[in-house]
Structure formats: C-alpha cells, structure tokens
Write a protein that holds these residues in place. Structure first.
Motif, PDB file in Angstrom:
ATOM      1  N   ALA A   1       0.014  49.571  37.362  1.00  0.00           N
ATOM      2  CA  ALA A   1      -0.034  48.248  37.983  1.00  0.00           C
ATOM      3  C   ALA A   1      -1.441  47.652  37.898  1.00  0.00           C
ATOM      4  O   ALA A   1      -1.602  46.476  37.557  1.00  0.00           O
ATOM      5  N   ARG A   2      -2.458  48.444  38.203  1.00  0.00           N
ATOM      6  CA  ARG A   2      -3.824  47.910  38.173  1.00  0.00           C
ATOM      7  C   ARG A   2      -4.200  47.463  36.769  1.00  0.00           C
ATOM      8  O   ARG A   2      -4.878  46.442  36.592  1.00  0.00           O
TER       9      ARG A   2
ATOM     10  N   ARG B   1       0.633  37.019  41.876  1.00  0.00           N
ATOM     11  CA  ARG B   1       0.654  35.758  42.626  1.00  0.00           C
ATOM     12  C   ARG B   1      -0.513  35.699  43.612  1.00  0.00           C
ATOM     13  O   ARG B   1      -1.139  34.641  43.804  1.00  0.00           O
TER      14      ARG B   1
ATOM     15  N   ALA C   1       4.325  39.889  42.813  1.00  0.00           N
ATOM     16  CA  ALA C   1       3.677  39.607  44.091  1.00  0.00           C
ATOM     17  C   ALA C   1       2.163  39.786  44.010  1.00  0.00           C
ATOM     18  O   ALA C   1       1.399  38.950  44.516  1.00  0.00           O
ATOM     19  N   SER C   2       1.697  40.863  43.372  1.00  0.00           N
ATOM     20  CA  SER C   2       0.252  41.112  43.326  1.00  0.00           C
ATOM     21  C   SER C   2      -0.455  40.102  42.437  1.00  0.00           C
ATOM     22  O   SER C   2      -1.571  39.664  42.747  1.00  0.00           O
TER      23      SER C   2
ATOM     24  N   TYR D   1       9.704  44.950  38.247  1.00  0.00           N
ATOM     25  CA  TYR D   1       8.270  44.729  38.388  1.00  0.00           C
ATOM     26  C   TYR D   1       7.965  43.640  39.413  1.00  0.00           C
ATOM     27  O   TYR D   1       6.966  42.935  39.309  1.00  0.00           O
ATOM     28  N   LEU D   2       8.804  43.530  40.446  1.00  0.00           N
ATOM     29  CA  LEU D   2       8.578  42.519  41.470  1.00  0.00           C
ATOM     30  C   LEU D   2       7.266  42.754  42.218  1.00  0.00           C
ATOM     31  O   LEU D   2       6.641  41.801  42.705  1.00  0.00           O
ATOM     32  N   ASP D   3       6.836  44.015  42.310  1.00  0.00           N
ATOM     33  CA  ASP D   3       5.538  44.279  42.932  1.00  0.00           C
ATOM     34  C   ASP D   3       4.416  43.637  42.134  1.00  0.00           C
ATOM     35  O   ASP D   3       3.437  43.131  42.700  1.00  0.00           O
ATOM     36  N   LEU D   4       4.557  43.634  40.795  1.00  0.00           N
ATOM     37  CA  LEU D   4       3.545  42.983  39.954  1.00  0.00           C
ATOM     38  C   LEU D   4       3.571  41.469  40.125  1.00  0.00           C
ATOM     39  O   LEU D   4       2.527  40.816  40.148  1.00  0.00           O
TER      40      LEU D   4
ATOM     41  N   ALA E   1       9.403  36.948  45.538  1.00  0.00           N
ATOM     42  CA  ALA E   1       8.247  37.783  45.208  1.00  0.00           C
ATOM     43  C   ALA E   1       7.026  36.960  44.841  1.00  0.00           C
ATOM     44  O   ALA E   1       5.897  37.469  44.876  1.00  0.00           O
TER      45      ALA E   1
ATOM     46  N   SER F   1      15.306  36.816  44.544  1.00  0.00           N
ATOM     47  CA  SER F   1      14.345  37.908  44.730  1.00  0.00           C
ATOM     48  C   SER F   1      13.082  37.673  43.909  1.00  0.00           C
ATOM     49  O   SER F   1      11.971  37.996  44.366  1.00  0.00           O
TER      50      SER F   1
END
Length: 307
Positions: free
Chosen positions: A212-213, A246, A243-244, A238-241, A290, A286
């Motif tokens: 992710a980083r 954004r 959000a991060s 990859y919804l976490d990506l 995100a 979703s």
C-alpha cells in the motif's frame, strides 16, 4: 427518510463507461466472460457514445482492438489505427458534450501483449516505451481525445506524456494517471475483451497486491509529474487505497471496477444467488463511499438509466 439523509450518492456525471472498439467487425461481438459487454464496431460505438452523452455520463474510455499486432505496437501510432479512428468518430458524434477518453497503453497493440516494448532479453524497456507513449499521447489528442489515460505503469510516463502534449500545443488535454494499478487476477475477462496476446505476466511493472505504501508513493510521483486525475485499479479489492489516496491528494480520485469484478457479480446474479440490481448499486456506492470522485464501470449506462 433514508434518501433524505443519505451521505453517499452517485450521479451519472461521476461515471465513465469503458468501451472496446474492434477492427474488422461487421456487428458487435459479445464478450463471453463479461455478459452484456461487447466489442463494438465503429458504427455501434458511435451509437453507444451518443447514448452515453444523452444519459449525462461523465465520459467514455475507449480501448482499441486491432486485427494486426507487432512487437512495437505500431498500430497505436497510426492515425488510421482502430483506437485513433474510434476517438475521431466519438468526437465527431458528441463534440464537447461528453468527455472522450483514450487508453494510452501498448498492450492491445503488441504481439507479446506487454504494455511496453521489449529489450533483447525479453524485458520491458521502460525508457524506450516512454518515447512511444509521448508520441501516442499526441496522436490521440490529434484524433480528438479530451483526456488520455497512461495505464502502462512505466516510471515517468505522466511527465513524458504531459511534456509531449504541451510541446504539440495540446495544453488543454488532461491526463488521468493509472497511479496505483496492481498486478491483479481480476483482469482475466479483460484479456478476452481486447484479444490479449500476453506472454508471461506484468509483475515487473504493476504493483504488488500486498503493498500500500508503495502505491501511495507512485501516486504522489504522478501528481508531481502533472497528472490531472489519479486512479486506483482494481477498485473493490483496493478500497483502502482509494481512501488513503483520497486523503493524501487534492486532485480528483478515480477507481476502475475492472472486468473480473464485473464478471463475478454478473455470474452470481445469473445463478440467482444475489439480487443483481442491488448488488450493482451497493458495489458502486462502496467505491464512492471510500472516496472515489469518479468510477469507471461497465454498468455506467445502466446506472444512469435508473438515476
């Protein structure tokens, strides 16, 4: 009451419809692994683009499917190549009433199926590919694209395309950067959609699903190079990506509901295992929830018709 207080909404103008335009077809060709999606003829693509404009969609993203391929993807630079004539057709059909977007990548045009040209050891040559990407962006702009989408994940691609567009006088053509594009199993049906010739895999230039980083660093590099929009692909896994990214950038963020994500919903719905319409709505919600401002989805026209 639920409608009154709903926090996340999806408007047709936030959706982009990906479309495949194939050379040599006399009628649209269904894509078996993507029920409801076709390889378009130039004529049927015109109709679909016109409908997209009438529905108020944000844009269409065009992919070309050529009859002939070679090692360097020369069809991508040919003004009479299928993608470039499809862009011209679309622009002729809708003018500025709809954003006409172009996939800027070589994978559909190379006989080895990679997103760049290969060196004498069979490895993707990043810098040699960049030179072609710059020329490709100019050809696409001259063909009518309002926006180009460098999707090959070559280092430095956004800067090279931006410089080439500006030098050619296309300063108002925007760049949607495929900033965090993962080496994903969810692309399977897309390979059928573009008649892919891929040999091997793309793990040397697409992102590792475990990182992710790294993807955030890639995105920030694209922002620094002049991207107008940044995108995460695939979306659902990859919804976490989404959000991060954004939270990290002040540019518009897009996400692409890719072929495998689409196919899973369609297959389960065909079996009667899920409520198709509600699942489509929940899926896109979703992605918007995100943090995606823009969603590329094969359901775009369908969602707009229900809006």
């Amino acid at each position: 009451m639920r409608a009154l207080v709903r926090e996340t909404r999806t408007e047709p103008s936030q959706l982009v419809l990906p479309m495949f335009v194939a050379e040599g077809l006399t009628e649209p060709k269904p894509i078996a692994s993507m029920p409801g999606v076709v390889q378009h003829t130039r004529a049927s693509a015109r109709e679909a683009v016109r409908e997209a404009a009438g529905l108020g969609l944000g844009g269409v993203m065009l992919f070309g499917v050529p009859e002939h391929k070679d090692a360097v993807g020369s069809g991508a630079l040919d003004p009479d190549g299928i993608l470039n004539v499809a862009l011209a057709d679309a622009r002729d059909e809708v003018g500025d009433d709809l954003l006409v977007m172009a996939d800027l990548c070589l994978d559909e045009f190379t006989d080895h199926g990679h997103c760049g040209v290969l060196d004498d050891q069979g490895r993707v040559d990043n810098d040699a590919t960049l030179e072609i990407y710059g020329r490709m962006g100019v050809v696409q702009a001259e063909s009518g694209a309002h926006l180009v989408g460098p999707s090959g994940m070559m280092d430095g691609q956004v800067a090279v395309v931006r410089e080439a567009l500006d030098d050619a006088g296309h300063t108002d053509v925007a760049i949607l950067a495929y900033a965090a594009k993962y080496a994903s199993a969810f692309y399977g049906p897309f390979r059928e959609a573009v008649d892919s010739s891929l040999q091997g895999d793309r793990k040397t230039y697409q992102q590792d699903p475990g990182n992710a980083r790294e993807a955030l660093r890639e995105t920030l590099l694209d922002v620094a190079e002049g991207a107008d929009i940044v995108m995460v692909k695939p979306a659902l896994a990859y919804l976490d990506l989404v959000a991060s990214i954004r939270a990290a950038v002040d540019l518009p963020v897009a996400a692409y509901t890719v072929s495998g994500e689409y196919a899973m919903v369609e297959a389960a719905a065909e079996k009667g295992w899920i409520d198709r319409e509600r699942t489509v709505s929940e899926t896109i919600t979703s992605i918007r929830r995100a943090g995606a401002d823009i969603v590329l989805t094969y359901w775009a026209a369908e969602i707009a018709r229900r809006a």
